[in-house]
Design a protein around this motif. Structure first.
Motif, PDB file in Angstrom:
ATOM      1  N   GLN A 250       0.833  -1.205   0.000  1.00 54.72           N
ATOM      2  CA  GLN A 250       0.000   0.000   0.000  1.00 54.72           C
ATOM      3  C   GLN A 250       0.866   1.253   0.000  1.00 54.72           C
ATOM      4  OE1 GLN A 250      -2.422   0.653   3.477  1.00 54.72           O
ATOM      5  NE2 GLN A 250      -3.992   1.718   2.298  1.00 54.72           N
ATOM      6  N   ALA A 251       1.950   1.241   0.776  1.00 59.08           N
ATOM      7  CA  ALA A 251       2.857   2.392   0.799  1.00 59.08           C
ATOM      8  C   ALA A 251       3.508   2.605  -0.561  1.00 59.08           C
ATOM      9  CB  ALA A 251       3.922   2.189   1.872  1.00 59.08           C
ATOM     10  N   LEU A 252       3.857   1.501  -1.236  1.00 55.45           N
ATOM     11  CA  LEU A 252       4.440   1.601  -2.571  1.00 55.45           C
ATOM     12  C   LEU A 252       3.449   2.212  -3.551  1.00 55.45           C
ATOM     13  CD1 LEU A 252       6.794   0.947  -4.495  1.00 55.45           C
ATOM     14  CD2 LEU A 252       5.795  -1.310  -4.816  1.00 55.45           C
ATOM     15  N   PHE A 253       2.186   1.777  -3.462  1.00 61.05           N
ATOM     16  CA  PHE A 253       1.157   2.320  -4.352  1.00 61.05           C
ATOM     17  C   PHE A 253       0.939   3.807  -4.094  1.00 61.05           C
ATOM     18  CE2 PHE A 253      -3.323   3.454  -4.964  1.00 61.05           C
ATOM     19  CZ  PHE A 253      -3.466   3.197  -6.312  1.00 61.05           C
ATOM     20  N   LEU A 254       0.842   4.184  -2.811  1.00 59.04           N
ATOM     21  CA  LEU A 254       0.619   5.594  -2.472  1.00 59.04           C
ATOM     22  C   LEU A 254       1.798   6.455  -2.903  1.00 59.04           C
ATOM     23  CD1 LEU A 254      -0.989   5.224   1.078  1.00 59.04           C
ATOM     24  CD2 LEU A 254      -2.127   5.730  -1.083  1.00 59.04           C
ATOM     25  N   ALA A 255       3.020   5.918  -2.739  1.00 63.11           N
ATOM     26  CA  ALA A 255       4.199   6.681  -3.133  1.00 63.11           C
ATOM     27  C   ALA A 255       4.254   6.896  -4.639  1.00 63.11           C
ATOM     28  CB  ALA A 255       5.468   5.957  -2.666  1.00 63.11           C
ATOM     29  N   SER A 256       3.696   5.941  -5.394  1.00 59.84           N
ATOM     30  CA  SER A 256       3.735   6.061  -6.852  1.00 59.84           C
ATOM     31  C   SER A 256       2.599   6.921  -7.403  1.00 59.84           C
ATOM     32  CB  SER A 256       3.674   4.671  -7.495  1.00 59.84           C
ATOM     33  OG  SER A 256       2.442   4.043  -7.200  1.00 59.84           O
ATOM     34  N   SER A 257       1.594   7.187  -6.571  1.00 54.28           N
ATOM     35  CA  SER A 257       0.431   7.924  -7.076  1.00 54.28           C
ATOM     36  C   SER A 257       0.216   9.271  -6.398  1.00 54.28           C
ATOM     37  CB  SER A 257      -0.845   7.084  -6.899  1.00 54.28           C
ATOM     38  OG  SER A 257      -1.058   6.772  -5.541  1.00 54.28           O
ATOM     39  N   ASP A 258       1.076   9.647  -5.427  1.00 55.72           N
ATOM     40  CA  ASP A 258       0.809  10.870  -4.682  1.00 55.72           C
ATOM     41  C   ASP A 258       1.059  12.133  -5.494  1.00 55.72           C
ATOM     42  OD1 ASP A 258       3.515  10.707  -4.846  1.00 55.72           O
ATOM     43  OD2 ASP A 258       3.925  10.901  -2.702  1.00 55.72           O
ATOM     44  N   LEU A 259       1.700  12.002  -6.662  1.00 57.54           N
ATOM     45  CA  LEU A 259       1.960  13.180  -7.482  1.00 57.54           C
ATOM     46  C   LEU A 259       0.912  13.382  -8.582  1.00 57.54           C
ATOM     47  CD1 LEU A 259       5.843  13.049  -7.938  1.00 57.54           C
ATOM     48  CD2 LEU A 259       4.526  14.518  -6.429  1.00 57.54           C
ATOM     49  N   LEU A 260      -0.048  12.463  -8.677  1.00 52.47           N
ATOM     50  CA  LEU A 260      -1.021  12.549  -9.769  1.00 52.47           C
ATOM     51  C   LEU A 260      -1.826  13.849  -9.719  1.00 52.47           C
ATOM     52  CD1 LEU A 260      -2.391   8.895 -10.014  1.00 52.47           C
ATOM     53  CD2 LEU A 260      -0.877  10.072 -11.600  1.00 52.47           C
ATOM     54  N   ASP A 261      -2.188  14.269  -8.498  1.00 54.76           N
ATOM     55  CA  ASP A 261      -3.007  15.486  -8.375  1.00 54.76           C
ATOM     56  C   ASP A 261      -2.225  16.742  -8.720  1.00 54.76           C
ATOM     57  OD1 ASP A 261      -5.124  13.956  -7.576  1.00 54.76           O
ATOM     58  OD2 ASP A 261      -4.740  14.205  -5.441  1.00 54.76           O
ATOM     59  N   HIS A 262      -0.890  16.656  -8.734  1.00 53.81           N
ATOM     60  CA  HIS A 262      -0.076  17.836  -9.003  1.00 53.81           C
ATOM     61  C   HIS A 262       0.634  17.754 -10.358  1.00 53.81           C
ATOM     62  CE1 HIS A 262      -0.704  18.695  -4.749  1.00 53.81           C
ATOM     63  NE2 HIS A 262      -0.278  17.488  -4.471  1.00 53.81           N
ATOM     64  N   THR A 263       0.362  16.700 -11.116  1.00 53.27           N
ATOM     65  CA  THR A 263       1.012  16.532 -12.416  1.00 53.27           C
ATOM     66  C   THR A 263       0.218  17.270 -13.490  1.00 53.27           C
ATOM     67  OG1 THR A 263       1.788  14.342 -11.730  1.00 53.27           O
ATOM     68  CG2 THR A 263       1.852  14.842 -14.094  1.00 53.27           C
ATOM     69  N   PRO A 264       0.868  18.057 -14.331  1.00 56.56           N
ATOM     70  CA  PRO A 264       0.143  18.783 -15.395  1.00 56.56           C
ATOM     71  C   PRO A 264      -0.670  17.843 -16.278  1.00 56.56           C
ATOM     72  CG  PRO A 264       2.397  19.576 -15.220  1.00 56.56           C
ATOM     73  CD  PRO A 264       2.316  18.365 -14.326  1.00 56.56           C
ATOM     74  N   GLU A 265      -1.785  18.353 -16.777  1.00 55.11           N
ATOM     75  CA  GLU A 265      -2.702  17.547 -17.566  1.00 55.11           C
ATOM     76  C   GLU A 265      -2.029  16.960 -18.793  1.00 55.11           C
ATOM     77  OE1 GLU A 265      -6.177  15.612 -18.494  1.00 55.11           O
ATOM     78  OE2 GLU A 265      -5.714  16.756 -16.682  1.00 55.11           O
ATOM     79  N   LEU A 266      -1.198  17.740 -19.469  1.00 52.36           N
ATOM     80  CA  LEU A 266      -0.538  17.240 -20.677  1.00 52.36           C
ATOM     81  C   LEU A 266       0.397  16.081 -20.352  1.00 52.36           C
ATOM     82  CD1 LEU A 266      -0.053  17.481 -23.683  1.00 52.36           C
ATOM     83  CD2 LEU A 266       1.712  19.199 -23.230  1.00 52.36           C
ATOM     84  N   THR A 267       1.079  16.175 -19.223  1.00 58.43           N
ATOM     85  CA  THR A 267       1.967  15.082 -18.814  1.00 58.43           C
ATOM     86  C   THR A 267       1.173  13.815 -18.541  1.00 58.43           C
ATOM     87  OG1 THR A 267       3.496  16.678 -17.841  1.00 58.43           O
ATOM     88  CG2 THR A 267       3.720  14.386 -17.153  1.00 58.43           C
ATOM     89  N   LEU A 268       0.018  13.970 -17.875  1.00 59.24           N
ATOM     90  CA  LEU A 268      -0.831  12.807 -17.615  1.00 59.24           C
ATOM     91  C   LEU A 268      -1.320  12.188 -18.920  1.00 59.24           C
ATOM     92  CD1 LEU A 268      -2.970  14.086 -14.599  1.00 59.24           C
ATOM     93  CD2 LEU A 268      -1.124  12.413 -14.556  1.00 59.24           C
ATOM     94  N   GLN A 269      -1.617  13.036 -19.905  1.00 59.64           N
ATOM     95  CA  GLN A 269      -2.054  12.513 -21.197  1.00 59.64           C
ATOM     96  C   GLN A 269      -0.945  11.700 -21.862  1.00 59.64           C
ATOM     97  OE1 GLN A 269      -3.381  15.862 -23.470  1.00 59.64           O
ATOM     98  NE2 GLN A 269      -5.245  16.176 -22.266  1.00 59.64           N
ATOM     99  N   ARG A 270       0.259  12.200 -21.776  1.00 54.73           N
ATOM    100  CA  ARG A 270       1.375  11.486 -22.413  1.00 54.73           C
ATOM    101  C   ARG A 270       1.663  10.173 -21.688  1.00 54.73           C
ATOM    102  NH1 ARG A 270       3.925  14.190 -26.298  1.00 54.73           N
ATOM    103  NH2 ARG A 270       3.615  16.440 -26.497  1.00 54.73           N
ATOM    104  N   ILE A 271       1.449  10.159 -20.374  1.00 54.64           N
ATOM    105  CA  ILE A 271       1.630   8.911 -19.630  1.00 54.64           C
ATOM    106  C   ILE A 271       0.551   7.912 -20.008  1.00 54.64           C
ATOM    107  CG2 ILE A 271       1.582   7.884 -17.315  1.00 54.64           C
ATOM    108  CD1 ILE A 271       2.797  10.443 -16.257  1.00 54.64           C
ATOM    109  N   ASN A 272      -0.649   8.411 -20.221  1.00 55.79           N
ATOM    110  CA  ASN A 272      -1.780   7.523 -20.488  1.00 55.79           C
ATOM    111  C   ASN A 272      -1.777   6.969 -21.914  1.00 55.79           C
ATOM    112  OD1 ASN A 272      -4.366   6.369 -19.655  1.00 55.79           O
ATOM    113  ND2 ASN A 272      -5.254   7.777 -21.161  1.00 55.79           N
ATOM    114  N   THR A 273      -1.272   7.723 -22.861  1.00 51.76           N
ATOM    115  CA  THR A 273      -1.266   7.268 -24.247  1.00 51.76           C
ATOM    116  C   THR A 273      -0.141   7.973 -25.000  1.00 51.76           C
ATOM    117  OG1 THR A 273      -2.509   7.232 -26.316  1.00 51.76           O
ATOM    118  CG2 THR A 273      -2.935   9.063 -24.840  1.00 51.76           C
ATOM    119  N   SER A 274       0.327   7.345 -26.038  1.00 50.47           N
ATOM    120  CA  SER A 274       1.375   7.956 -26.852  1.00 50.47           C
ATOM    121  C   SER A 274       0.821   9.072 -27.745  1.00 50.47           C
ATOM    122  CB  SER A 274       2.025   6.893 -27.740  1.00 50.47           C
ATOM    123  OG  SER A 274       1.050   6.256 -28.558  1.00 50.47           O
TER     124      SER A 274
END
Length: 265
Positions: free
Chosen positions: A236-260
């Motif tokens: 659970q700590a590993l999951f939280l550590a990997s996802s705690d930046l999602l709310d602060h990540t720019p939308e375009l970056t999230l789009q690039r992570i989600n799809t090419s």
């Protein structure tokens, strides 16, 4: 009307209950400024603005406090009606507020976050003075982003030695070990007829070579009930550590992570 408390033990109990309640509201008590910190917003909130801040900024979040409750919390914790003026002397960093690197003016005691802000300060407050090529850099905080956005210097305490058994420390060790392992060259030749590209990319073959087969089978088996009692906590700590930046990540970056192809999202 009966008073809120009558004895010293009642005072302590009331303060403990008040601190528990502000934690439920997403707030924290900052004793050094006798004010509350909104943890999601990372700003200080004056007692006179607590109800309005929760009602307007966090409307729909389920966080709510009545004016009467806020008044009781204010009296119990002895909160100031307005935020204090920042000091020019360094103070211990206020928990809950972000700490930034800020520039210190060489003429006055002003602190600014960027060279552009410092240049505007020189133009307005020190006309005719040449802007230095370098400034002293200190840790700084500000109470909010509005009327109390003046930066003030703070002292950040040194972080204590990490607990070797804590999930965050173990995760950091695993990441370091993985990074060091990925940088090591393969110590054997690969037969492409037996090793596919997927195994080559994840380095499993290099990690598992020369291992005892029975030990590998034991590693791959599901843990018994009494094995790894904190495994769920670490996962659970590993999951939280990997996802705690999602709310602060720019939308375009999230789009690039989600799809090419960001145009598809």
């Amino acid at each position: 009307h009966a008073p809120f408390f009558t004895t010293s033990s009642d005072i302590v109990l009331s303060k403990v209950k008040a601190l528990d309640r502000i934690n439920d509201l997403g707030l924290a008590y900052a004793e050094s400024i006798q004010s509350l910190i909104c943890l999601p917003c990372k700003i200080a909130v004056a007692s006179s603005n607590i109800h309005g801040h929760l009602h307007h900024t966090h409307k729909g979040s389920g966080i709510h406090a009545t004016k009467a409750e806020v008044a009781l919390l204010t009296a119990t914790l002895d909160l100031l009606p307005s935020l204090p003026q920042p000091t020019k002397e360094s103070i211990p960093a206020i928990p809950g507020l972000e700490v930034f690197k800020v520039l210190q003016c060489t003429i006055c005691e002003g602190f600014y976050k960027s060279v552009q802000s410092m240049a505007f300060h020189y133009h307005k407050s020190h006309p005719g003075q040449s802007i230095p090529k370098s400034f002293s850099i200190v840790n700084g905080q500000r109470l909010d982003n509005g009327f109390h956005a003046t930066w003030f210097p703070v002292i950040v305490p040194e972080e204590p030695s990490p607990d070797p058994s804590s999930p965050s420390h173990i995760i950091a060790q695993l990441r370091t070990a993985q990074k060091n392992h990925n940088q090591q060259p393969l110590g054997h030749s690969l037969d492409p007829r037996r090793v596919n590209p997927w195994l080559q990319s994840n380095n499993w073959l290099d990690f598992l070579k020369d291992r005892d087969l029975s030990a590998l089978i034991d590693y791959a088996s599901l843990p018994k009930a009494n094995e790894f009692p904190r495994l769920a906590e670490y996962v659970q700590a590993l999951f939280l550590a990997s996802s705690d930046l999602l709310d602060h990540t720019p939308e375009l970056t999230l789009q690039r992570i989600n799809t090419s192809d960001p145009a598809k999202t």
